[in-house]
Design an enzyme around this catalytic site. Structure first.
Site, PDB file in Angstrom:
ATOM      1  N   LYS A  54       0.833  -1.207   0.000  1.00 43.17           N
ATOM      2  CA  LYS A  54       0.000   0.000   0.000  1.00 43.17           C
ATOM      3  C   LYS A  54       0.868   1.258   0.000  1.00 43.17           C
ATOM      4  CE  LYS A  54      -3.671  -2.586   2.201  1.00 43.17           C
ATOM      5  NZ  LYS A  54      -4.354  -3.005   3.441  1.00 43.17           N
ATOM      6  N   GLN A  98      -4.777  -1.605   9.744  1.00 45.57           N
ATOM      7  CA  GLN A  98      -4.535  -2.897   9.100  1.00 45.57           C
ATOM      8  C   GLN A  98      -5.080  -4.039   9.966  1.00 45.57           C
ATOM      9  OE1 GLN A  98      -3.080  -3.341   5.921  1.00 45.57           O
ATOM     10  NE2 GLN A  98      -3.799  -5.430   6.222  1.00 45.57           N
ATOM     11  N   ASP A 121     -11.196   2.275   3.555  1.00 47.57           N
ATOM     12  CA  ASP A 121     -11.394   0.831   3.349  1.00 47.57           C
ATOM     13  C   ASP A 121     -12.863   0.522   3.055  1.00 47.57           C
ATOM     14  OD1 ASP A 121      -9.090  -0.735   3.428  1.00 47.57           O
ATOM     15  OD2 ASP A 121      -9.007  -0.771   5.619  1.00 47.57           O
TER      16      ASP A 121
END
Ligand code: NDP
Length: 299
Positions: A54, A98, A121
């Site tokens: 990422k 995460q 997200d």
């Protein structure tokens, strides 16, 4: 039939190129560089790898990023205080915690503590709820990436029978919502399967579009699908491989050899859905910076 390969690497690259151009244009208008704040709790090697990918993608498209690495002993209260600080920062557009989290932390609580306008997200209940009522939102990155693949390869979804195997909050469930609900891209008749589904084959065999996100290597075999099915294999599983230097290889949830003989289209693992997830995260972060879906967020 022998399936044509859906090249996620190629499609992801074209999306990243577009985001890169859009970032330049956004900054040409005098805006600050979009910024993604990543939070890692603990030192899980899988998480470190995903965050690395990422970070690299952010650098590639010109999005600023930083990772806050926190100990796995951190309390829920301390973590929420840190998230609050990022929620309130007018220098940060997207926040990503995460997953997975250590057992003592609730993913639901942590996700809900993120300002939904920075939830790139697309996991916050506000964003999932908006998805369910077909309103503009941060669409969860993996399913959104799969829809980009459908678009790129002109794979029709409307009126098809789509079967999703796996019902997690981050892949299977939002995928099923998008397939069934979205007016512009969805409108498939959709079946969602999970561990308690009796006779999985009865469902998979009738699929025109089969999305598999169960995290079970070789769950779907050739005899479980019909001729001409479009197969999207989301699974990423490590299996032992003595021929590899690493001692393992990555495989999906489908037995590629037998399924690809019957499918019309199939995503490989790796190189199928994976690169799309990261590309869509870039798109969502730019969207957060542009603030276009939640205009009340006057930064
Ligand atoms: P989860 O473990 O959170 O969810 C798995 C889902 O599959 C659950 O709904 C579970 O059912 C269901 N399931 C498990 N076994 C079976 C079975 N035998 N039959 C039917 N359903 C089953 O996983 P994720 O959704 O997070 O991830 C799924 C896979 O996708 C993993 O391999 C992961 O690594 C990969 N992944 C890939 C991404 C990419 O970018 N390519 C992104 C995210 C994930 P139940 O609900 O009953 O427990």
């Amino acid at each position: 039939m022998s399936a044509k390969l859906i090249d996620g690497k190629k499609v992801a690259e074209s999306i990243r190129n577009q985001v890169r151009e859009d970032v330049i244009q956004w900054m040409d208008y005098g805006n600050r560089r979009p910024y993604l704040q990543v939070i890692q709790i603990g030192t899980d090697p899988g998480s470190t790898t995903y965050i690395g990918a990422k970070t690299k993608a952010c650098q590639d498209v010109g999005i600023g990023t930083g990772t806050d690495r926190l100990p796995d002993t951190i309390s829920a209260k301390e973590l929420k205080q840190i998230v609050k600080k990022y929620n309130e920062s007018n220098q940060i557009d997207g926040i990503l915690v995460q997953l997975p989290l250590p057992n003592h932390l609730s993913a639901h609580d942590v996700i809900e503590s993120i300002d939904y306008r920075k939830d790139v997200d697309g996991f916050h209940p506000m964003n999932v709820g908006r998805l369910a009522v077909d309103q503009p939102t941060f669409r969860s990155c993996t399913p959104a990436g799969i829809f980009e693949l459908f678009k790129y390869y002109s794979i029709q979804v409307k009126s098809k029978h789509a079967v999703v195997v796996g019902a997690s909050n981050i892949v299977g469930s939002p995928m099923a919502i998008m397939l069934s609900r979205e007016n512009s891209t969805g409108k498939a008749t959709t079946t969602i399967c999970h561990k308690f589904t009796k006779d999985l084959t009865q469902h998979t065999i009738s699929a025109d579009i089969l999305v598999v996100a169960a995290g079970q290597p070789n769950l779907i075999k050739g005899e479980m699908v019909k001729e001409g099915v479009v197969v999207i294999d989301v699974g990423i599983n490590r299996v032992a491989d003595e021929n590899s230097d690493k001692g393992y290889k990555l495989v999906g949830d489908c037995d590629f050899e037998s399924v690809s003989k019957k499918a019309s289209w199939i995503t490989p693992v790796p190189g199928g859905v994976g690169p799309m997830t990261v590309a869509m995260l870039m798109k969502n972060t730019l969207l957060a910076a542009k603030n276009s879906i939640y205009p009340e967020n006057n930064k």
